[in-house]
Design a protein around this motif. Sequence first.
Motif, PDB file in Angstrom:
ATOM      1  N   ALA A  49      73.559  74.591  72.250  1.00 11.67           N
ATOM      2  CA  ALA A  49      73.229  73.417  70.904  1.00 11.67           C
ATOM      3  C   ALA A  49      71.482  73.178  71.571  1.00 11.67           C
ATOM      4  O   ALA A  49      71.311  73.271  70.172  1.00 11.67           O
ATOM      5  CB  ALA A  49      73.889  72.161  71.731  1.00 11.67           C
ATOM      6  N   ILE A  94      62.021  62.924  66.137  1.00 15.01           N
ATOM      7  CA  ILE A  94      61.855  61.557  67.605  1.00 15.01           C
ATOM      8  C   ILE A  94      61.706  62.208  68.852  1.00 15.01           C
ATOM      9  O   ILE A  94      60.497  61.805  69.410  1.00 15.01           O
ATOM     10  CB  ILE A  94      63.794  60.987  67.602  1.00 15.01           C
ATOM     11  CG1 ILE A  94      63.822  59.960  66.517  1.00 15.01           C
ATOM     12  CG2 ILE A  94      63.496  60.789  69.156  1.00 15.01           C
ATOM     13  CD1 ILE A  94      65.171  59.984  66.750  1.00 15.01           C
ATOM     14  N   ALA A 104      68.893  65.220  59.079  1.00 12.84           N
ATOM     15  CA  ALA A 104      69.426  64.005  60.662  1.00 12.84           C
ATOM     16  C   ALA A 104      68.474  65.244  61.377  1.00 12.84           C
ATOM     17  O   ALA A 104      68.037  65.561  62.733  1.00 12.84           O
ATOM     18  CB  ALA A 104      71.101  64.632  61.343  1.00 12.84           C
ATOM     19  N   GLU A 105      68.732  66.406  61.512  1.00 13.81           N
ATOM     20  CA  GLU A 105      68.276  67.837  62.418  1.00 13.81           C
ATOM     21  C   GLU A 105      65.939  67.242  62.251  1.00 13.81           C
ATOM     22  O   GLU A 105      66.043  67.489  63.212  1.00 13.81           O
ATOM     23  CB  GLU A 105      68.180  69.205  61.708  1.00 13.81           C
ATOM     24  CG  GLU A 105      69.557  69.888  62.397  1.00 13.81           C
ATOM     25  CD  GLU A 105      70.449  71.086  61.601  1.00 13.81           C
ATOM     26  OE1 GLU A 105      69.553  71.053  60.556  1.00 13.81           O
ATOM     27  OE2 GLU A 105      71.043  71.302  62.190  1.00 13.81           O
ATOM     28  N   GLY A 144      73.322  66.249  54.980  1.00 15.13           N
ATOM     29  CA  GLY A 144      72.861  65.040  56.140  1.00 15.13           C
ATOM     30  C   GLY A 144      73.064  65.673  57.154  1.00 15.13           C
ATOM     31  O   GLY A 144      71.523  64.942  57.982  1.00 15.13           O
ATOM     32  N   ARG A 145      73.103  66.315  57.363  1.00 14.42           N
ATOM     33  CA  ARG A 145      72.863  67.680  58.482  1.00 14.42           C
ATOM     34  C   ARG A 145      71.468  68.324  58.744  1.00 14.42           C
ATOM     35  O   ARG A 145      70.446  67.857  59.876  1.00 14.42           O
ATOM     36  CB  ARG A 145      73.832  68.426  59.118  1.00 14.42           C
ATOM     37  CG  ARG A 145      75.137  67.614  59.302  1.00 14.42           C
ATOM     38  CD  ARG A 145      76.048  69.400  58.675  1.00 14.42           C
ATOM     39  NE  ARG A 145      77.949  68.915  59.165  1.00 14.42           N
ATOM     40  CZ  ARG A 145      78.770  69.758  59.044  1.00 14.42           C
ATOM     41  NH1 ARG A 145      78.650  70.727  59.709  1.00 14.42           N
ATOM     42  NH2 ARG A 145      79.970  69.036  59.226  1.00 14.42           N
ATOM     43  N   HIS A 198      69.603  76.285  69.591  1.00 17.10           N
ATOM     44  CA  HIS A 198      70.671  76.159  68.532  1.00 17.10           C
ATOM     45  C   HIS A 198      69.540  74.831  67.325  1.00 17.10           C
ATOM     46  O   HIS A 198      68.608  75.424  66.427  1.00 17.10           O
ATOM     47  CB  HIS A 198      71.963  75.742  68.082  1.00 17.10           C
ATOM     48  CG  HIS A 198      72.382  75.445  66.647  1.00 17.10           C
ATOM     49  ND1 HIS A 198      72.784  76.262  65.401  1.00 17.10           N
ATOM     50  CD2 HIS A 198      72.092  74.259  65.890  1.00 17.10           C
ATOM     51  CE1 HIS A 198      72.610  75.273  64.429  1.00 17.10           C
ATOM     52  NE2 HIS A 198      72.716  74.384  65.216  1.00 17.10           N
ATOM     53  N   PHE A 199      69.518  73.789  67.803  1.00 17.59           N
ATOM     54  CA  PHE A 199      68.618  73.057  67.654  1.00 17.59           C
ATOM     55  C   PHE A 199      67.033  73.306  67.527  1.00 17.59           C
ATOM     56  O   PHE A 199      66.205  73.298  66.241  1.00 17.59           O
ATOM     57  CB  PHE A 199      68.578  72.110  68.072  1.00 17.59           C
ATOM     58  CG  PHE A 199      67.565  70.716  67.949  1.00 17.59           C
ATOM     59  CD1 PHE A 199      68.113  69.936  66.603  1.00 17.59           C
ATOM     60  CD2 PHE A 199      66.609  70.876  68.406  1.00 17.59           C
ATOM     61  CE1 PHE A 199      67.009  69.593  65.974  1.00 17.59           C
ATOM     62  CE2 PHE A 199      65.534  70.112  67.433  1.00 17.59           C
ATOM     63  CZ  PHE A 199      65.792  68.981  66.514  1.00 17.59           C
ATOM     64  N   PHE A 223      63.031  56.878  57.655  1.00 13.60           N
ATOM     65  CA  PHE A 223      64.969  57.842  57.713  1.00 13.60           C
ATOM     66  C   PHE A 223      65.792  56.557  57.108  1.00 13.60           C
ATOM     67  O   PHE A 223      66.516  57.172  56.042  1.00 13.60           O
ATOM     68  CB  PHE A 223      64.925  58.577  58.614  1.00 13.60           C
ATOM     69  CG  PHE A 223      66.285  59.075  58.989  1.00 13.60           C
ATOM     70  CD1 PHE A 223      66.739  59.995  57.971  1.00 13.60           C
ATOM     71  CD2 PHE A 223      67.078  58.455  59.706  1.00 13.60           C
ATOM     72  CE1 PHE A 223      67.735  60.960  58.080  1.00 13.60           C
ATOM     73  CE2 PHE A 223      68.517  59.881  60.043  1.00 13.60           C
ATOM     74  CZ  PHE A 223      68.369  60.876  58.891  1.00 13.60           C
ATOM     75  N   CYS A 224      66.299  55.685  57.353  1.00 16.74           N
ATOM     76  CA  CYS A 224      67.518  55.062  57.348  1.00 16.74           C
ATOM     77  C   CYS A 224      66.978  54.145  56.361  1.00 16.74           C
ATOM     78  O   CYS A 224      67.828  54.569  55.483  1.00 16.74           O
ATOM     79  CB  CYS A 224      67.321  54.007  58.295  1.00 16.74           C
ATOM     80  SG  CYS A 224      68.281  54.593  60.054  1.00 16.74           S
ATOM     81  N   VAL A 281      66.186  64.437  64.167  1.00 13.30           N
ATOM     82  CA  VAL A 281      66.104  64.578  65.857  1.00 13.30           C
ATOM     83  C   VAL A 281      64.507  65.292  66.592  1.00 13.30           C
ATOM     84  O   VAL A 281      64.233  64.170  66.676  1.00 13.30           O
ATOM     85  CB  VAL A 281      67.291  65.785  66.197  1.00 13.30           C
ATOM     86  CG1 VAL A 281      67.505  65.673  67.332  1.00 13.30           C
ATOM     87  CG2 VAL A 281      68.288  64.343  65.852  1.00 13.30           C
ATOM     88  N   PHE A 303      58.010  61.422  71.191  1.00 16.23           N
ATOM     89  CA  PHE A 303      58.675  61.784  72.507  1.00 16.23           C
ATOM     90  C   PHE A 303      57.302  62.081  73.104  1.00 16.23           C
ATOM     91  O   PHE A 303      55.844  62.040  74.326  1.00 16.23           O
ATOM     92  CB  PHE A 303      59.176  62.657  72.954  1.00 16.23           C
ATOM     93  CG  PHE A 303      59.653  62.502  74.823  1.00 16.23           C
ATOM     94  CD1 PHE A 303      59.654  60.841  75.853  1.00 16.23           C
ATOM     95  CD2 PHE A 303      59.717  62.934  75.975  1.00 16.23           C
ATOM     96  CE1 PHE A 303      59.707  61.402  76.898  1.00 16.23           C
ATOM     97  CE2 PHE A 303      59.781  63.147  76.605  1.00 16.23           C
ATOM     98  CZ  PHE A 303      59.790  62.313  77.416  1.00 16.23           C
ATOM     99  N   ILE A 326      61.768  55.928  62.155  1.00 10.86           N
ATOM    100  CA  ILE A 326      63.476  56.023  62.000  1.00 10.86           C
ATOM    101  C   ILE A 326      63.983  54.576  61.162  1.00 10.86           C
ATOM    102  O   ILE A 326      64.609  55.483  59.657  1.00 10.86           O
ATOM    103  CB  ILE A 326      64.180  55.674  63.340  1.00 10.86           C
ATOM    104  CG1 ILE A 326      63.841  55.825  64.464  1.00 10.86           C
ATOM    105  CG2 ILE A 326      65.723  54.816  63.348  1.00 10.86           C
ATOM    106  CD1 ILE A 326      63.853  55.911  65.736  1.00 10.86           C
ATOM    107  N   LEU A 345      60.720  54.703  72.163  1.00 11.02           N
ATOM    108  CA  LEU A 345      61.732  54.697  70.941  1.00 11.02           C
ATOM    109  C   LEU A 345      61.452  53.198  70.773  1.00 11.02           C
ATOM    110  O   LEU A 345      62.464  52.978  69.429  1.00 11.02           O
ATOM    111  CB  LEU A 345      62.977  54.783  71.398  1.00 11.02           C
ATOM    112  CG  LEU A 345      64.602  55.223  70.851  1.00 11.02           C
ATOM    113  CD1 LEU A 345      63.882  56.355  70.409  1.00 11.02           C
ATOM    114  CD2 LEU A 345      65.921  55.681  71.620  1.00 11.02           C
TER     115      LEU A 345
END
Lengths: 350, 295
Positions: A110, A303, A296-297, A292-293, A113-114, A210-211, A300, A307, A207, A198
């Motif tokens: 995963a 984010i 979201a990618e 949406g995916r 993949h990301f 995004f929302c 993510v 970090f 964030i 965060l």
Amino acid sequence: MTIEADIRREASDLTTQHPVITLKSSEFRRTREQSWKELERLVDAAERRGVRMLSPQELNRLPQLYRSALSSLSVARAIALDRHLLLYLENLAMRAYLAIYSPKTSLLEAGEHFIHAFPAAVRKARWHLLIVFIAFMVGTAVGFWLTIDDESWFSTLVPGGLTGDRGVASTRQSLLDHEIFAPWPGWAVSLGIVANFLFSHNTLVGILAFCLGLAAGVPTILLIAYQGLILGAFIGLHYNRDLTVDFLGWVSIHGVTEITAILLCGAAGLVVAEKILFPDRYSRVDSLAMHGRLAAEIAVGAIMMFFVAAILEGGFRELVASTPGRFAVAAATGVGWLAYVLLPQPGETR
Amino acid sequence: MSATDTAGSVLRRDWRKRREIVTPEGVPLAVELAEFSERAVALIIDLLICFAAAIAIALAFLFLAVKGLGGIVFVAILNLSIFFLRILYFIHFELSGRGATPGKRVAGIRVIDRRGGPLTASAVIARNLTRELEVFLPIGILLSAGSGGWGNLLAIGWLIAFLVLMFVNRDRMRAGDLIAGTLVIVLPRQRLLGDLVEQRARFVFADHQLEAYGKRELQVLEDLLRRPNDVETRELLRDVCDRIVRKIGWTEPLPPADTALFLRDFYTAQRAFLEREQLFGRPRADKFDAASKRE
């Protein structure tokens, strides 16, 4: 065996006075029951121990039995009035379907993949990214021009939590000592910055941007432009004290990563907004689910960038106490991110 | 009030909301949505597991590594390890082929793709990271000491907004499900029970006696016959039997001991009749439908 026994009993019944009733649905059930039970056994095992633990023969049987259960279900829907049988077959087909079609992806796969999906997602959102970039630059320019003419704009534009002890009253020397070339605060504070990334102001803004895409995108653009205003006001304050270059070095060492991440969040918000406003030929919910995916990618990835920015801010900013050094680190991060997003991934055809 | 209605009110109702997905083979399958309570229980179990693991990691770090750094470092490590643990935990288990974390398995629920396709890695990542925004971020803001009244108000509003979103949409999706295109469903294990059809019928019914009822009444009778054999069931059976006898005009003597047998024979004959009618293109949905088709 049981079928034969039944038939024998039926034959003996013919001699008695009771008439024999033959139901199509019962006959159907009797002939298929064994294969349903076999499938049920396999699905039970797969649910308990995972599909990978089945033997090769069982793995071979599973899809065959699944297809035949599906066809049984279709037949039963057409001819059977036995509700329990229908519910059973539906449940069995659903469980077999999930056993067969569920992903068996490890965390490592995963992650891999990301790592490939993130740059591709960013490239797909390039126009959204351009819009938020323009909004941010306009905000920065306006904030800058306002502040160099009248420094009271600084306290108006910058929220109290961000000013620290900086403001109209700051002198060149105090800014140099307490901000730009402040001493390293030590492990504990550095680690605290990283750990709370965060909840840092910029992550929260990202964030939120995004929302707010769910609210048709205009608030996203306004929020991003406002972040530009804040940055512009800071630059203006330092410009008036002839510290522009040093300040840019101080901010860019983590800012290149952090501001890019904010812009990416904004772009992801705009993707969501676009798919809600213009769902094409799908329903809005379906359109959102499809794209949406992608959003979201991007979010993510952003984010993760926050970090990295927190590590740069907590660890490197005070340790690299020279402006050229800071610019070098900033340039390295910028080139790194660009290369990651723009260069084709191994195995990717473009 | 007819017999079937009285019986229906006593029988187990389907209280779960159902949705339909279409498998890649093109067969529609009904799924049952999970209840909010089940999802909450699953979340709490999962979070407890993550929290315990994170505390263990932070303690281990404190013992192994540098002394004298004290509380701030402990909290920082705890914060970071909780964040990464819970993300990896949720994504790992939902991708493991079962589509469920340990908490979800205890609650008997799982995640599926809303349109019936395979559950992809990006969908699982999307739905779990959105949870960060929906739940943990506002809670983190509330817990952190630094934020003032405004921040707390905003965080509470934020939490409520996302909670309300879950209640107002038809499919009980939270924002993460909406973005990832997923559903959370219950998947009980259904066992195959015996067929109720009697091979040798002692009571024989004529076609005109079987025309009174339709599919719905038949299935209520089926549920009734599958109930565990207790006093209440026997009473219900007798009641239903009386009503059927009156409705179809059964004239032969019927001793009370034969009630169950009579009903099973009636069920068999009724099902045979209705299945035949259905095959000939004359399905009867319920007794009203049956009455309209009798002419």
